[in-house]
Write a protein that holds these residues in place. Structure first.
Motif, PDB file in Angstrom:
ATOM      1  N   LEU A   1      -6.775  -6.283   9.558  1.00 53.16           N
ATOM      2  CA  LEU A   1      -5.486  -5.872   8.845  1.00 53.16           C
ATOM      3  C   LEU A   1      -4.434  -5.492   9.846  1.00 53.16           C
ATOM      4  CD1 LEU A   1      -7.084  -3.183   6.411  1.00 53.16           C
ATOM      5  CD2 LEU A   1      -6.503  -5.588   6.027  1.00 53.16           C
TER       6      LEU A   1
ATOM      7  N   ARG B   1      -7.012   4.165   3.846  1.00 54.93           N
ATOM      8  CA  ARG B   1      -5.722   4.450   4.561  1.00 54.93           C
ATOM      9  C   ARG B   1      -5.772   6.027   5.192  1.00 54.93           C
ATOM     10  NH1 ARG B   1       0.341   4.359   2.135  1.00 54.93           N
ATOM     11  NH2 ARG B   1       0.676   6.691   2.767  1.00 54.93           N
TER      12      ARG B   1
ATOM     13  N   LEU C   1      -5.347   0.888   9.817  1.00 57.18           N
ATOM     14  CA  LEU C   1      -5.871   0.862   8.636  1.00 57.18           C
ATOM     15  C   LEU C   1      -7.166   0.299   8.694  1.00 57.18           C
ATOM     16  CD1 LEU C   1      -2.835  -0.462   6.737  1.00 57.18           C
ATOM     17  CD2 LEU C   1      -3.655   1.689   6.523  1.00 57.18           C
TER      18      LEU C   1
ATOM     19  N   TYR D   1      -3.496  -9.205   5.779  1.00 61.73           N
ATOM     20  CA  TYR D   1      -5.165  -9.177   5.951  1.00 61.73           C
ATOM     21  C   TYR D   1      -5.418 -10.798   6.318  1.00 61.73           C
ATOM     22  CZ  TYR D   1      -5.561 -11.109   1.459  1.00 61.73           C
ATOM     23  OH  TYR D   1      -5.424 -11.688   0.267  1.00 61.73           O
TER      24      TYR D   1
ATOM     25  N   ALA E   1     -10.363  -1.908   6.887  1.00 64.66           N
ATOM     26  CA  ALA E   1     -10.987  -2.594   5.671  1.00 64.66           C
ATOM     27  C   ALA E   1     -12.632  -2.191   5.798  1.00 64.66           C
ATOM     28  CB  ALA E   1     -11.045  -4.187   6.147  1.00 64.66           C
TER      29      ALA E   1
ATOM     30  N   ILE F   1      -9.042  -1.165   1.296  1.00 60.86           N
ATOM     31  CA  ILE F   1      -8.332  -0.475   2.202  1.00 60.86           C
ATOM     32  C   ILE F   1      -8.185   1.034   2.355  1.00 60.86           C
ATOM     33  CG2 ILE F   1      -5.796  -0.167   3.267  1.00 60.86           C
ATOM     34  CD1 ILE F   1      -5.011  -2.847   1.972  1.00 60.86           C
TER      35      ILE F   1
ATOM     36  N   ASN G   1       0.761  -1.270   0.156  1.00 64.24           N
ATOM     37  CA  ASN G   1       0.054   0.025  -0.172  1.00 64.24           C
ATOM     38  C   ASN G   1       0.785   1.324   0.272  1.00 64.24           C
ATOM     39  OD1 ASN G   1      -1.375   2.184   1.875  1.00 64.24           O
ATOM     40  ND2 ASN G   1      -3.005   1.213   0.756  1.00 64.24           N
TER      41      ASN G   1
END
Length: 76
Positions: A34, A59, A45, A71, A47, A57, A11
């Motif tokens: 996560l 962020r 983070l 994950y 989900a 995701i 990410n």
């Protein structure tokens, strides 16, 4: 039947990132957990948009570095 899936994604964006499961859950994914692989990570983070085929995701905008995200998803 009951299924657990896990994986790792990279990410590097503040935009939402789509993640697809390797195998679609036949009925439903109950949830996704996560965690970041950075040793000093303090920002969580999330989900979101969880479906039987994947999730997003979401962020936090204060994160300014790229990171690997692990994950684990549970469903059936």
């Amino acid at each position: 039947g009951f299924m657990i899936q896990w994986g790792r994604v990279f990410n590097e964006t503040d935009d939402k990132q789509d993640v697809r499961f390797r195998r679609k859950f036949k009925h439903v994914c109950f949830g996704v957990v996560l965690n970041r692989q950075n040793a000093n990570s303090t920002i969580a983070l999330n989900a979101t948009a969880i479906t039987s085929s994947g999730f997003e995701i979401d962020r936090h905008a204060d994160m300014d570095s790229s990171t690997y995200v692990n994950y684990m998803a549970i469903g059936y």
